[in-house]
Design an enzyme around this catalytic site. Structure first.
Site, PDB file in Angstrom:
ATOM      1  CG  ASP A   1      34.624  47.223  31.888  1.00 53.15           C
ATOM      2  OD1 ASP A   1      35.773  47.584  32.196  1.00 53.15           O
ATOM      3  OD2 ASP A   1      34.670  45.875  31.309  1.00 53.15           O
TER       4      ASP A   1
ATOM      5  CB  CYS B   1      50.992  43.547  52.068  1.00 50.68           C
ATOM      6  SG  CYS B   1      50.472  41.900  51.005  1.00 50.68           S
TER       7      CYS B   1
END
Length: 375
Positions: free
Chosen positions: A134, A191
């Site tokens: 991260d 979608c």
């Protein structure tokens, strides 16, 4: 042991230490990503929390000499809380995003990567490795997509068939020439549920996020939340899960198997009023093991005030009135003034009027003036 055998034994070992998915890719530059990141910088869409050097984010060879491969890992986290406490009048609760439930994932994944490094070193003593989670230079999601962990969803998350997008990611650059895995086909199709549901329109288009509008980012800033976003934050004290919870690929993905990430219900859905009186020390003792504590107590307390305004909690008026005159932080005083305006009681208005007589911070005075003009 040859490279193919080592790769196979790494996969087995990874599973034994609780790594849910592992993939391999080359250390080639991320050229398409480089262009995208430069565009994001030009548009002002970045959060400011990420590494600013685009070259380092996209060129593994700048991070490890003779880099050959990158190992990507994914560890699933729960999307569901059993025994979640319910808020009620006078006892309103906030919510930490799912990615902050349980123990800070940075520690958990770093530990797993360290175990992997040790395992590889024992098999191949000359191996060079550099791991990150991260906060490293590389873009975890780009590595994971290229290593076949999942595809990049329109909500900018990596979506895996097994665990949905509820996965933490980490990677290890190495000088070992592993066979690369095949990236997955994009399965989002036509979608657009995540784009439609984003409360602030932060998802500009599929795969493009304006972090400056993203609630997950806004809850982590230390400045006053811009007025257009305050009511949209709702009762979120850290992070936002909307673009994940509406995703059909996350339906039924509960991921309850990792003990480290089991939520502590009273911390994941905390009572709001008690949060406002926590000292730095108390905050660290209570929430310090959660990833949502990384910016300290100030943003969380500011968000708790916004949440009390969201609930129009009249029982919070005395506490907010107290903060107006006693809290040394202008951001907290200004947010408290705005919240009192939203709650709208006569006691709240009197408190703002009284506090304004001694308020010296120009930004806080502006907040107070707006409240008194509109109520």
């Amino acid at each position: 042991m040859n490279v193919a055998q080592l790769q196979s034994s790494i996969k087995e070992y990874a599973a034994s230490i609780g790594i849910d998915k592992i993939g391999f890719t080359t250390a080639a530059p991320f050229l398409e990503l480089k262009n995208r990141l430069r565009r994001q910088q030009e548009l002002g869409y970045q959060s400011g929390f990420e590494e600013s050097d685009v070259e380092k984010r996209t060129e593994p060879l700048l991070l490890l000499d003779r880099a050959e491969s990158i190992i990507s890992i994914a560890v699933a986290y729960p999307s569901k809380m059993t025994d979640a406490p319910r808020g009620k009048k006078g006892e309103r609760r906030g919510i930490f995003a799912r990615a902050s439930w349980g123990i800070d994932y940075h520690h958990v994944l770093r530990e797993k990567l360290q175990l992997l490094e040790t395992f590889i070193s024992e098999k191949l003593p000359n191996a060079q490795m550099r791991s990150m989670v991260d906060t490293g230079e590389l873009v975890d999601r780009a590595v994971a997509v290229r290593a076949g962990i999942g595809w990049s969803g329109k909500n900018c998350s990596v979506i895996t068939p097994e665990f949905g997008s509820y996965v933490y990611l980490g990677e290890m650059i190495t000088n070992i020439p592993f066979a690369p895995d095949v990236p997955m086909e994009d399965q989002c199709g036509d979608c657009t549920l995540c784009l439609d549901a984003c409360p602030t329109g932060a998802l500009i288009q599929g795969g493009q996020l304006n972090a400056q509008r993203c609630i997950a980012f806004l809850t982590q800033t230390k400045k006053p939340v811009p007025e257009e976003f305050r009511a949209k934050i709702g009762n979120r004290v850290y992070g936002c899960d909307t673009c994940q919870t509406v995703c059909p690929k996350n339906k039924g993905k509960y991921n309850l198997h990792q003990p480290a990430f089991q939520p502590e219900p009273e911390l994941a859905k905390p009572l709001l009023l008690p949060m406002l009186s926590l000292s730095n020390r108390e905050f660290k003792e209570t929430y310090g093991h959660m990833s949502g504590s990384w910016r300290g107590k100030n943003p969380i307390q500011r968000n708790a005030i916004l949440a009390l305004a969201h609930f129009k909690d009249e029982t919070a008026v005395p506490t907010l009135a107290d903060l107006l005159v006693k809290d040394p932080r202008p951001v907290i005083r200004g947010t408290a003034a705005w919240a009192l305006g939203q709650i709208g009681t006569s006691e709240g208005m009197e408190a703002v009027e009284m506090a304004m007589q001694n308020e010296e911070d120009p930004d806080v005075r502006i907040e107070m003036e707006k409240v008194l003009e509109t109520n």
